[in-house]
Design an enzyme around this catalytic site. Structure first.
Site, PDB file in Angstrom:
ATOM      1  N   ASP A 183       0.905  -1.150   0.000  1.00 13.86           N
ATOM      2  CA  ASP A 183       0.000   0.000   0.000  1.00 13.86           C
ATOM      3  C   ASP A 183       0.936   1.189   0.000  1.00 13.86           C
ATOM      4  O   ASP A 183       1.641   1.432   0.989  1.00 13.86           O
ATOM      5  CB  ASP A 183      -0.857  -0.015   1.272  1.00 13.86           C
ATOM      6  CG  ASP A 183      -1.751   1.210   1.389  1.00 13.86           C
ATOM      7  OD1 ASP A 183      -1.412   2.251   0.812  1.00 13.86           O
ATOM      8  OD2 ASP A 183      -2.792   1.116   2.062  1.00 13.86           O
ATOM      9  N   HIS A 184       0.974   1.937  -1.100  1.00 10.83           N
ATOM     10  CA  HIS A 184       2.041   2.927  -1.198  1.00 10.83           C
ATOM     11  C   HIS A 184       1.938   4.020  -0.134  1.00 10.83           C
ATOM     12  O   HIS A 184       2.911   4.686   0.163  1.00 10.83           O
ATOM     13  CB  HIS A 184       2.152   3.502  -2.622  1.00 10.83           C
ATOM     14  CG  HIS A 184       1.084   4.478  -2.973  1.00 10.83           C
ATOM     15  ND1 HIS A 184      -0.192   4.097  -3.299  1.00 10.83           N
ATOM     16  CD2 HIS A 184       1.093   5.828  -3.041  1.00 10.83           C
ATOM     17  CE1 HIS A 184      -0.907   5.175  -3.552  1.00 10.83           C
ATOM     18  NE2 HIS A 184      -0.152   6.249  -3.409  1.00 10.83           N
ATOM     19  N   HIS A 246      -5.908   2.989   1.888  1.00  8.74           N
ATOM     20  CA  HIS A 246      -5.095   4.139   2.304  1.00  8.74           C
ATOM     21  C   HIS A 246      -5.695   4.904   3.499  1.00  8.74           C
ATOM     22  O   HIS A 246      -4.992   5.246   4.440  1.00  8.74           O
ATOM     23  CB  HIS A 246      -4.950   5.134   1.152  1.00  8.74           C
ATOM     24  CG  HIS A 246      -4.443   4.521  -0.133  1.00  8.74           C
ATOM     25  ND1 HIS A 246      -3.510   3.514  -0.168  1.00  8.74           N
ATOM     26  CD2 HIS A 246      -4.746   4.795  -1.432  1.00  8.74           C
ATOM     27  CE1 HIS A 246      -3.258   3.205  -1.429  1.00  8.74           C
ATOM     28  NE2 HIS A 246      -3.998   3.947  -2.217  1.00  8.74           N
TER      29      HIS A 246
HETATM   30  C1  BG6 Z   1      -4.077   4.788  -5.741  1.00 10.89           C
HETATM   31  C2  BG6 Z   1      -5.441   4.878  -6.321  1.00 10.89           C
HETATM   32  O1  BG6 Z   1      -3.955   3.685  -4.889  1.00 10.89           O
HETATM   33  O2  BG6 Z   1      -3.809   5.978  -4.989  1.00 10.89           O
HETATM   34  C3  BG6 Z   1      -5.580   6.112  -7.201  1.00 10.89           C
HETATM   35  O3  BG6 Z   1      -5.693   3.713  -7.101  1.00 10.89           O
HETATM   36  C4  BG6 Z   1      -5.201   7.347  -6.440  1.00 10.89           C
HETATM   37  O4  BG6 Z   1      -6.895   6.233  -7.717  1.00 10.89           O
HETATM   38  C5  BG6 Z   1      -3.849   7.166  -5.760  1.00 10.89           C
HETATM   39  O5  BG6 Z   1      -5.140   8.413  -7.354  1.00 10.89           O
HETATM   40  C6  BG6 Z   1      -3.551   8.315  -4.819  1.00 10.89           C
HETATM   41  O6  BG6 Z   1      -2.223   8.226  -4.407  1.00 10.89           O
HETATM   42  P1  BG6 Z   1      -1.431   9.512  -3.962  1.00 10.89           P
HETATM   43  O7  BG6 Z   1      -0.123   8.990  -3.468  1.00 10.89           O
HETATM   44  O8  BG6 Z   1      -1.289  10.389  -5.164  1.00 10.89           O
HETATM   45  O9  BG6 Z   1      -2.262  10.147  -2.899  1.00 10.89           O
END
Ligand code: BG6
Length: 460
Positions: A183-184, A246
């Site tokens: 989960d980034h 997230h």
């Molecule tokens: C991803 C989603 O996991 O996270 C995207 O699939 C979203 O839809 C993105 O845009 C948001 O990531 P960040 O790091 O830009 O907040």
């Protein structure tokens, strides 16, 4: 910093967008900081026919476009590209895995990577249960001669049932310790800093509970639409795409108890306890707690945008939500009665992710009769992105006669730290998986607890 053991990184879906925009540029950033092992190699796998040199050329462009560290010299980039290999391969075909195994073994020999392999599944989720099964049939899950790790991208399932099914399938072939569910958000410096803010500052500890916190707001908005991802998003929506993973993760980090140690199990134990304490939202009360919306065609900053239902890959009658706002409670001693609010969506006025802790206002008001002023609360704003930092809002006397109160800010910006490099989320996550540290990865019980909470109010 510790360096990982020698290994081969094997990327399924190497001709795709994730490899191009995130994975290879991030590994290059690790290389630039001298964080790769002495013996290393990357094997890209994809259906597209490509030679090693085509792959290197494509990845060289990806590095130019997306890596965050400066390319030191053309020579250093060439040296990094020497790590790259490509093998055209149909992941769906079991009979092709014997050839893959041979390829892996021969690279393992030539790169001297000590039989250590990390398999990265940058593929559509439909492949998550197929690839591990076929790898296992070739014995590529067997750790008797070196580590074998599996990195899986979200979504982990589509609802509670499918997540349980997927976990079951993954764990038939690989042990939980071998599985890294990415989960980034967990790789973001500012998300990890939540732990440090909370648990290294005595000043917050006594205040961080229902007695002093009035409510918590978590917002993650984007100022763009689904773009080319309509096909994926249509089956997902904001609840699955952002909330189940997230945003519930951010809520868990805000709400968790201090872990006994800073290690994977202690931290993950506390995260799962929060997720298991989420008060279920009864089906007949969903409307009271959850609002869903969809963006429609309009003009934003002078630019005409399409409505969600007109996006490519989206059903013209779609009911998939691109916006969610919800309220929920965490039923435990620390948070009893404190509402948590989550808000996320696409095509909103700005791109921002932040957590705002609203403290209780003072118990007795002496400076003003005005209700709005009396109700003013101190706020701690944790800016996850952009302009990463922390801001504390508090009341101050307006200079001059009388006792007029005004809100002022104490503001910290990461950007004000000299010479501090903020690694990208993928860089952090890839390095941790290489080091065998699963802390910033989702554990099976947390995934299932999050799905259990969200599943009842996802509209199919
Ligand atoms: C991803 C989603 O996991 O996270 C995207 O699939 C979203 O839809 C993105 O845009 C948001 O990531 P960040 O790091 O830009 O907040």
């Amino acid at each position: 910093m510790k360096k990982p053991h020698n290994h081969l990184l094997i990327i399924f879906g190497a001709s795709g967008d994730l490899t191009y925009r995130k994975l290879i540029p991030s590994v290059f950033d690790l290389y630039n900081q001298n964080l790769l092992p002495d013996n290393f190699g990357i094997l890209g796998l994809g259906r597209t026919e490509m030679s090693d040199s085509d792959f290197k050329l494509k990845m060289s462009q990806a590095i130019d476009k997306y890596s965050s560290t400066k390319i030191k010299s053309a020579e250093s980039k060439e040296k990094f590209l020497d790590y790259l290999f490509y093998y055209a391969f149909n992941t769906k075909e079991q009979k092709e895995y014997a050839g893959l195994k041979e390829k892996i073994f021969s690279l393992n020999q030539s790169c001297q990577t000590d039989n250590n392999y990390i398999f990265y599944l940058a593929t559509p989720p439909s492949m998550y249960s197929i690839i591990p099964k076929y790898l296992a049939l070739e014995g590529l899950n067997d750790e008797s001669d070196g580590f074998k790790r599996l990195i899986v991208e979200k979504p982990f399932g589509f609802d509670l049932k499918t997540a349980q099914q997927l976990n079951h399938e993954l764990r038939t072939e690989f042990h939980e310790e071998q599985i890294y569910r990415i989960d980034h958000y967990l790789g973001k410096e500012t998300v990890q800093n939540l732990l440090v803010t909370r648990f290294s500052n005595g000043v917050f500890e006594p205040l961080w509970n229902r007695n002093y916190i009035h409510h918590v707001e978590i917002t993650s908005t984007e100022d763009f639409g689904v773009g080319t991802r309509g096909g994926y998003y249509e089956g997902s929506g904001a609840l699955r795409d952002m909330v189940q993973n997230h945003l519930l993760l951010l809520a868990s980090l805000v709400a968790m108890e201090p872990p006994t140690l800073i290690n994977a199990d202690s931290i993950r134990n506390e995260i799962v306890k929060v997720l298991q304490s989420l008060r279920p939202i009864p089906e007949d009360k969903v409307e009271e707690f959850v609002i869903r919306g969809q963006y429609i065609a309009s003009k934003i900053k002078g630019k005409q945008i399409k409505g969600y239902r007109e996006e490519e890959g989206v059903d013209p009658h779609s009911r998939t939500e691109t916006f969610v706002a919800m309220k929920f409670f965490i039923d435990n001693w620390r948070w009893a009665g404190v509402p948590f609010y989550i808000r996320t969506g696409k095509y909103l006025p700005t791109k921002v992710t932040e957590i705002v802790i609203h403290f209780q206002s003072t118990p007795h008001h002496i400076f003003s009769e005005d209700k709005a002023i009396r109700d003013q609360q101190n706020q701690l704003v944790i800016r996850i992105q952009p302009d990463e930092g922390l801001l504390l809002k508090f009341g101050m006397k307006v200079p001059g006669a009388g006792f007029n109160v005004q809100d002022v800010n104490m503001d910290f910006h990461y950007s004000s730290l000299n010479d501090t490099y903020l690694p990208s989320a993928y860089e952090r996550l890839l390095l941790d998986s290489m080091l065998g540290d699963p802390t910033p990865y989702w554990r099976i019980d947390a995934v299932e607890a999050a799905w259990k909470f969200v599943t009842p109010f996802i509209i199919a």
